[in-house]
Design a protein around this motif. Structure first.
Motif, PDB file in Angstrom:
ATOM      1  N   THR A  90       0.804  -1.225   0.000  1.00  0.00           N
ATOM      2  CA  THR A  90       0.000   0.000   0.000  1.00  0.00           C
ATOM      3  C   THR A  90       0.839   1.277   0.000  1.00  0.00           C
ATOM      4  O   THR A  90       0.278   2.372   0.079  1.00  0.00           O
ATOM      5  CB  THR A  90      -0.927   0.021   1.227  1.00  0.00           C
ATOM      6  OG1 THR A  90      -0.144   0.022   2.429  1.00  0.00           O
ATOM      7  CG2 THR A  90      -1.858  -1.183   1.225  1.00  0.00           C
ATOM      8  N   LEU A  91       2.146   1.174  -0.098  1.00  0.00           N
ATOM      9  CA  LEU A  91       2.982   2.376  -0.065  1.00  0.00           C
ATOM     10  C   LEU A  91       2.585   3.367  -1.157  1.00  0.00           C
ATOM     11  O   LEU A  91       2.608   4.585  -0.953  1.00  0.00           O
ATOM     12  CB  LEU A  91       4.458   2.003  -0.233  1.00  0.00           C
ATOM     13  CG  LEU A  91       5.122   1.269   0.937  1.00  0.00           C
ATOM     14  CD1 LEU A  91       6.543   0.889   0.574  1.00  0.00           C
ATOM     15  CD2 LEU A  91       5.106   2.125   2.192  1.00  0.00           C
ATOM     16  N   SER A  92       2.233   2.842  -2.343  1.00  0.00           N
ATOM     17  CA  SER A  92       1.909   3.728  -3.460  1.00  0.00           C
ATOM     18  C   SER A  92       0.576   4.427  -3.282  1.00  0.00           C
ATOM     19  O   SER A  92       0.255   5.352  -4.036  1.00  0.00           O
ATOM     20  CB  SER A  92       1.894   2.927  -4.765  1.00  0.00           C
ATOM     21  OG  SER A  92       0.917   1.901  -4.695  1.00  0.00           O
ATOM     22  N   GLU A  93      -0.219   4.010  -2.308  1.00  0.00           N
ATOM     23  CA  GLU A  93      -1.542   4.599  -2.111  1.00  0.00           C
ATOM     24  C   GLU A  93      -1.518   5.818  -1.191  1.00  0.00           C
ATOM     25  O   GLU A  93      -2.542   6.480  -1.007  1.00  0.00           O
ATOM     26  CB  GLU A  93      -2.499   3.547  -1.532  1.00  0.00           C
ATOM     27  CG  GLU A  93      -2.666   2.319  -2.431  1.00  0.00           C
ATOM     28  CD  GLU A  93      -3.511   1.248  -1.780  1.00  0.00           C
ATOM     29  OE1 GLU A  93      -4.026   1.498  -0.670  1.00  0.00           O
ATOM     30  OE2 GLU A  93      -3.664   0.166  -2.364  1.00  0.00           O
ATOM     31  N   ILE A  94      -0.361   6.123  -0.613  1.00  0.00           N
ATOM     32  CA  ILE A  94      -0.266   7.223   0.355  1.00  0.00           C
ATOM     33  C   ILE A  94      -0.133   8.546  -0.397  1.00  0.00           C
ATOM     34  O   ILE A  94       0.778   8.731  -1.209  1.00  0.00           O
ATOM     35  CB  ILE A  94       0.920   7.020   1.302  1.00  0.00           C
ATOM     36  CG1 ILE A  94       0.833   5.657   1.988  1.00  0.00           C
ATOM     37  CG2 ILE A  94       0.969   8.136   2.337  1.00  0.00           C
ATOM     38  CD1 ILE A  94       2.024   5.325   2.848  1.00  0.00           C
ATOM     39  N   THR A  95      -1.029   9.469  -0.138  1.00  0.00           N
ATOM     40  CA  THR A  95      -1.012  10.781  -0.781  1.00  0.00           C
ATOM     41  C   THR A  95      -1.121  11.880   0.268  1.00  0.00           C
ATOM     42  O   THR A  95      -1.474  11.631   1.421  1.00  0.00           O
ATOM     43  CB  THR A  95      -2.175  10.916  -1.775  1.00  0.00           C
ATOM     44  OG1 THR A  95      -3.414  10.727  -1.076  1.00  0.00           O
ATOM     45  CG2 THR A  95      -2.070   9.871  -2.888  1.00  0.00           C
ATOM     46  N   TYR A  96      -0.833  13.094  -0.147  1.00  0.00           N
ATOM     47  CA  TYR A  96      -0.958  14.247   0.746  1.00  0.00           C
ATOM     48  C   TYR A  96      -1.224  15.485  -0.096  1.00  0.00           C
ATOM     49  O   TYR A  96      -1.062  15.471  -1.331  1.00  0.00           O
ATOM     50  CB  TYR A  96       0.302  14.426   1.592  1.00  0.00           C
ATOM     51  CG  TYR A  96       1.439  15.153   0.883  1.00  0.00           C
ATOM     52  CD1 TYR A  96       1.911  16.376   1.349  1.00  0.00           C
ATOM     53  CD2 TYR A  96       2.034  14.619  -0.261  1.00  0.00           C
ATOM     54  CE1 TYR A  96       2.940  17.041   0.711  1.00  0.00           C
ATOM     55  CE2 TYR A  96       3.073  15.266  -0.900  1.00  0.00           C
ATOM     56  CZ  TYR A  96       3.522  16.487  -0.419  1.00  0.00           C
ATOM     57  OH  TYR A  96       4.546  17.142  -1.058  1.00  0.00           O
ATOM     58  N   VAL A  97      -1.647  16.553   0.551  1.00  0.00           N
ATOM     59  CA  VAL A  97      -1.872  17.829  -0.122  1.00  0.00           C
ATOM     60  C   VAL A  97      -0.810  18.804   0.380  1.00  0.00           C
ATOM     61  O   VAL A  97      -0.814  19.170   1.561  1.00  0.00           O
ATOM     62  CB  VAL A  97      -3.281  18.380   0.164  1.00  0.00           C
ATOM     63  CG1 VAL A  97      -3.468  19.739  -0.513  1.00  0.00           C
ATOM     64  CG2 VAL A  97      -4.335  17.396  -0.310  1.00  0.00           C
ATOM     65  N   PRO A  98       0.114  19.219  -0.469  1.00  0.00           N
ATOM     66  CA  PRO A  98       1.173  20.132  -0.015  1.00  0.00           C
ATOM     67  C   PRO A  98       0.614  21.518   0.289  1.00  0.00           C
ATOM     68  O   PRO A  98      -0.473  21.899  -0.182  1.00  0.00           O
ATOM     69  CB  PRO A  98       2.132  20.172  -1.211  1.00  0.00           C
ATOM     70  CG  PRO A  98       1.283  19.833  -2.393  1.00  0.00           C
ATOM     71  CD  PRO A  98       0.247  18.873  -1.888  1.00  0.00           C
ATOM     72  N   ASP A  99       1.349  22.254   1.070  1.00  0.00           N
ATOM     73  CA  ASP A  99       0.953  23.613   1.419  1.00  0.00           C
ATOM     74  C   ASP A  99       1.311  24.538   0.256  1.00  0.00           C
ATOM     75  O   ASP A  99       2.489  24.708  -0.077  1.00  0.00           O
ATOM     76  CB  ASP A  99       1.677  24.047   2.697  1.00  0.00           C
ATOM     77  CG  ASP A  99       1.181  25.396   3.201  1.00  0.00           C
ATOM     78  OD1 ASP A  99       0.098  25.815   2.748  1.00  0.00           O
ATOM     79  OD2 ASP A  99       1.877  26.026   4.018  1.00  0.00           O
ATOM     80  N   ILE A 100       0.295  25.115  -0.381  1.00  0.00           N
ATOM     81  CA  ILE A 100       0.503  25.959  -1.558  1.00  0.00           C
ATOM     82  C   ILE A 100      -0.043  27.351  -1.262  1.00  0.00           C
ATOM     83  O   ILE A 100      -1.148  27.501  -0.715  1.00  0.00           O
ATOM     84  CB  ILE A 100      -0.209  25.366  -2.800  1.00  0.00           C
ATOM     85  CG1 ILE A 100       0.316  23.952  -3.077  1.00  0.00           C
ATOM     86  CG2 ILE A 100      -0.011  26.251  -4.023  1.00  0.00           C
ATOM     87  CD1 ILE A 100      -0.388  23.263  -4.220  1.00  0.00           C
ATOM     88  N   ASP A 101       0.711  28.369  -1.641  1.00  0.00           N
ATOM     89  CA  ASP A 101       0.264  29.742  -1.440  1.00  0.00           C
ATOM     90  C   ASP A 101      -0.985  30.012  -2.272  1.00  0.00           C
ATOM     91  O   ASP A 101      -1.130  29.514  -3.392  1.00  0.00           O
ATOM     92  CB  ASP A 101       1.364  30.729  -1.841  1.00  0.00           C
ATOM     93  CG  ASP A 101       2.567  30.652  -0.904  1.00  0.00           C
ATOM     94  OD1 ASP A 101       2.378  30.208   0.239  1.00  0.00           O
ATOM     95  OD2 ASP A 101       3.679  31.017  -1.334  1.00  0.00           O
TER      96      ASP A 101
END
Length: 851
Positions: free
Chosen positions: A268-279
């Motif tokens: 499941t490593l490839s299933e990990i996502t996140y939303v980066p902090d964007i201005d």
């Protein structure tokens, strides 16, 4: 264990924490040699598990458990799961050997640009096994982390190298037969694996006689890594931070884990996502929210050692005895309650001992580490870490940053190093490690060929599909696109047609629905020889069998033309014996030279025989209709013929009304007779073109959308089965598009020759079960739900182009067909609002207009 080492472990400085970094001597195919030992390294193949049946999964898991227990027992093993960005530029290099026609460079560049845009990562699975200790070698001097990885001065004799190579290959032959399909890792892969940790952009050294040693090896480890309490910073050649990295430890696992499910913690490593902090200033008003969700791509480094069965049973028995003593001790005191955990431990150990005695089950000591890296900044790294911890926390797995031990954990994860933090490990049965399915995921499609989409399962990757390659492999050549209307099956077929045309193929499409005009526009846009042929006066005579069969000689036409006119003529004329004067007219026209069907009709009209004249007049009038004109009308001056040369030829004949297979010929109406007669031309042309000896080396593709139009007739079914059966021998590929898998499944000759099957959304239970059977998926509620949901996005709206693909190896995975540009998407639009291409075959004018 010595007392000092026990104390050191308690204080957090034990084990090999303070040992020197790995001191490399040489790299070779499948070998990493350090001053202290030699390791065999293998690349592992991915297995397609996302849609695998339960029985197949259980069988493969048993094979993996047996391989770990028997082949790797007692060995120190290092498993690594790495990611690299997909090199889209490589596709342009590959395109030079794929495409030959049209402006293929521009076509390939659109795909390269699209691959750069979606930025798919590539997964690499590697396994290292320590195969020998190099006793007597000089010990490496002590180095700090600031010096990075070193290079030893001790040489490597050819005799020792040969001995190591032989050991590696013996082990490799055994591991090749496992589900991992292990192969010796190329020396270039090993060099990349070592050098990537430095985040340098310098080119990798080239091996000399298969070896990388000395200064070239030193260049791989020339870098600087600075440890901090909770992360490390990798600096570039200018002293600037190039990457921020943190090593995470997996300190706690649930007592029981299910597979499929939470037990697949490495898959499941490839299933990990996140939303980066964007201005906010960087966000546009029309940005797609889905584009803000990025993969974390954590890497894994797992060192493990499978115990021999005797040692494992001894350890399990010791745990059982200890639990038993605790239970007895508690019973002798006033509490008289040993606790449920103690009782369960005693029972579990007893069961484990029994299993180890009866089955190939043993214990493994493993030390899993996760490496999270950011090239953006420390805050981005911490956001990624939070995503990893949240993901595994949902599975009941405790993940934390290795505080104050980042140096030791980072060195431990390097190729050729050793276990440095032994107190952060786990002892469990070998099935628990195999059940992590590190080699599982999604895999489908050809190994090479045009890229037409990407995988949407648990493993990212591109989807390749070459519909023309079956004959070259000596394999079947039929591809079927199945699904309900408006889900993308016809568009997917058009993408395959374009790729085939760029490969220099002759592509003939029999368009019964009338929505393939876009592929002609797209072909012209990219410089392909593309033609659209329609029914009507403008295309009179284009399907004349005399013209279509000219290369076969008049003998074939002498039989086919009378049969075709016999179908078209009114039944009362045929009942009066009109077929005889028609045959006479055909023979006479052939003897005069330059035969044509319209000349046969003209000959009949001028005959002295009243029946012949009446037949000729009837056929003449029918030849003025939109359906009769293409096969027996007089062609206009300058009309382009249908010729078997490389390019795309779409014959658009909507509005056909073909009779059913059980309908009596005497009951056919005028439209049905004319439809069958016109179809007779196209089927005869398709068969003869496929079988022509002078065209055997030419790639040929016959595409039939809405194939149920053909399967409803005996002639159509026979045509499809013939092309499917002889396709391999005649270099002819058959592409079928249908909404009715149940009817298609009855064509045994076609189904037996399927090499690729693309399933889109279906909602009818019977059709879903028929599609599941064709895809090789278990028929049942789960598969029906999967097939129904495959064409829907997360918001419940239509997801065009999403499908389940079964390839020639009978792998099945979910795939998104991808159109690389908005312009191409508009050109291939099959909706009623789509603009039809110009009927004129003036290709140069059409190209200039498109540009």
């Amino acid at each position: 264990m010595k007392i000092l080492q026990r104390v050191g472990n308690f204080l957090g400085v034990g084990g090999d924490r303070s040992a020197d970094a790995a001191h490399y001597i040489a790299l070779a195919d499948g070998l990493v040699v350090t001053e202290s030992h030699g390791e065999a390294w293998f690349t592992l193949d991915s297995s397609n598990t996302d849609l695998m049946s339960e029985a197949a999964r259980d069988a493969e898991l048993d094979e993996a458990v047996a391989a770990l227990s028997k082949l790797l027992a007692g060995s120190e093993v290092h498993l690594k799961i790495l990611w690299s960005p997909l090199s889209a530029a490589d596709y342009m290099d590959e395109a030079q050997s794929l495409f030959t026609a049209g402006r293929w460079q521009e076509w390939a560049q659109t795909r390269v640009d699209r691959l750069d845009e979606i930025a798919l990562p590539d997964r690499h699975l590697l396994m290292g096994v320590r195969i020998t200790e190099r006793s007597g070698q000089a010990a490496a001097g002590r180095r700090g982390i600031a010096d990075g990885l070193g290079v030893g001065s001790s040489g490597l004799s050819s005799r020792e190298l040969a001995r190591l190579d032989a050991s590696m290959r013996r082990l490799g032959r055994l591991l090749e037969a496992t589900p991992w399909r292990a192969q010796p890792a190329p020396v270039e892969m090993l060099a990349w694996m070592i050098a990537r940790e430095q985040h340098r952009t310098t080119p990798l050294p080239s091996p000399n006689k298969g070896l990388i040693t000395g200064a070239k090896l030193a260049a791989l480890t020339r870098g600087r890594v600075l440890p901090y309490p909770d992360h490390l910073r990798v600096t570039d050649a200018h002293g600037q931070t190039a990457a921020w990295t943190a090593i995470l430890t997996m300190s706690g696992f649930p007592e029981h884990m299910e597979s499929p499910g939470a037990g697949e913690w490495l898959r499941t490593l490839s299933e990990i996502t996140y939303v980066p902090d964007i201005d906010d200033d960087d966000l546009t008003y029309d940005i797609d929210p889905a584009s803000l969700i990025l993969p974390v791509s954590p890497e894994a480094s797992v060192r493990f050692k499978v115990m021999g069965k005797r040692d494992a049973m001894t350890k399990a028995d010791q745990a059982r005895r200890l639990a038993k003593e605790q239970r007895r001790s508690a019973a002798q005191h006033s509490a008289e309650d040993p606790g449920r955990a103690v009782e369960e431990t005693e029972g579990v150990m007893a069961d484990l001992l029994r299993d180890m005695g009866r089955k190939d089950v043993t214990l493994v000591e493993d030390h899993p580490r996760l490496i999270v890296t950011s090239t953006t900044g420390l805050e981005d790294l911490r956001a990624r870490i939070d995503a990893v911890r949240a993901h595994f926390g949902g599975l009941g797995i405790e993940v934390g940053v290795g505080e104050e031990e980042q140096r030791e954990l980072w060195l431990e994860a390097q190729v050729g190093d050793r276990l440095r933090v032994p107190d952060m490990g786990h002892t469990r049965d070998v099935t628990a490690l195999a059940g992590s399915w590190w080699w599982g995921g999604a895999k489908v499609g050809d190994d090479s060929g045009p890229i037409v989409g990407y995988l949407t399962g648990s493993t990212p990757g591109v989807f390749r599909n070459d519909v023309t390659s079956g004959s070259e492999r000596g394999d079947a050549t039929t591809t079927a696109y199945i699904g309900r209307s408006g889900r993308g099956k016809t568009t997917a077929m058009m993408l395959s047609m374009l790729d085939a045309a760029f490969r220099g193929a002759f592509v003939l499409a029999l368009d019964f629905k009338g929505d393939l005009g876009g592929v002609v526009s797209a072909g012209r846009r990219f410089g392909l020889n593309s033609h659209l042929i329609e029914t009507g006066a403008a295309f009179a005579g284009v399907a004349d069998l005399f013209r279509l069969l000219d290369k076969e000689g008049s003998e074939r036409a002498q039989i086919e033309v009378p049969a075709q006119l016999g179908i078209a003529m009114p039944p009362h004329l045929r009942a009066r014996g009109a077929e005889t004067p028609v045959q006479h007219a055909v023979n006479a026209v052939i003897s005069q030279g330059e035969p044509a069907t319209w000349k046969v009709i003209d000959y009949l009209r001028r005959s002295d025989d009243p029946l012949a004249r009446e037949t000729g007049e009837a056929l003449y009038e029918l030849g003025q209709t939109a359906i009769g004109g293409p096969f027996m009308g007089r062609p206009r001056d300058g009309a382009a013929p249908l010729v078997p040369e490389p390019g795309i030829w779409v014959v658009q004949i909507p509005g056909l009304s073909l009779p059913g297979a059980t309908d009596s010929r005497e009951d056919w109406n005028v439209l049905q007779r004319m439809s069958v007669a016109l179809m007779h031309s196209m089927l005869a042309y398709g068969i003869t073109t496929a079988g022509r000896k002078d065209l055997r080396t030419l790639r040929k593709v016959v595409a039939v959308p809405e194939v149920h139009v053909l399967t409803a007739t005996r002639e159509g079914s026979s045509f499809l089965e013939y092309i499917a059966r002889v396709g391999r021998a005649l270099s002819t590929s058959l592409l079928l598009d249908t909404q009715d898998p149940e009817s298609l499944a009855k064509l045994v000759g076609v189904i037996e020759q399927l090499t690729t099957l693309v399933g889109f959304q279906l909602t009818n239970r019977v059709q879903q079960d028929a599609l599941a059977e064709l895809l090789g998926l278990p028929v049942g509620h789960h598969t029906r739900t999967l097939i129904q949901s495959i064409g829907m996005g997360g918001d419940g709206e239509i997801r065009h182009g999403h499908s389940i693909v079964r390839d020639r190896r009978f792998n099945a995975a979910s795939v998104q067909w991808d159109i690389p540009t908005e312009e191409l998407l508009r050109l291939l639009d099959t909706t009623p609002r789509a603009d039809a291409p110009a009927a004129s075959d003036d290709v140069s004018t059409a190209q200039e207009a498109a540009v």
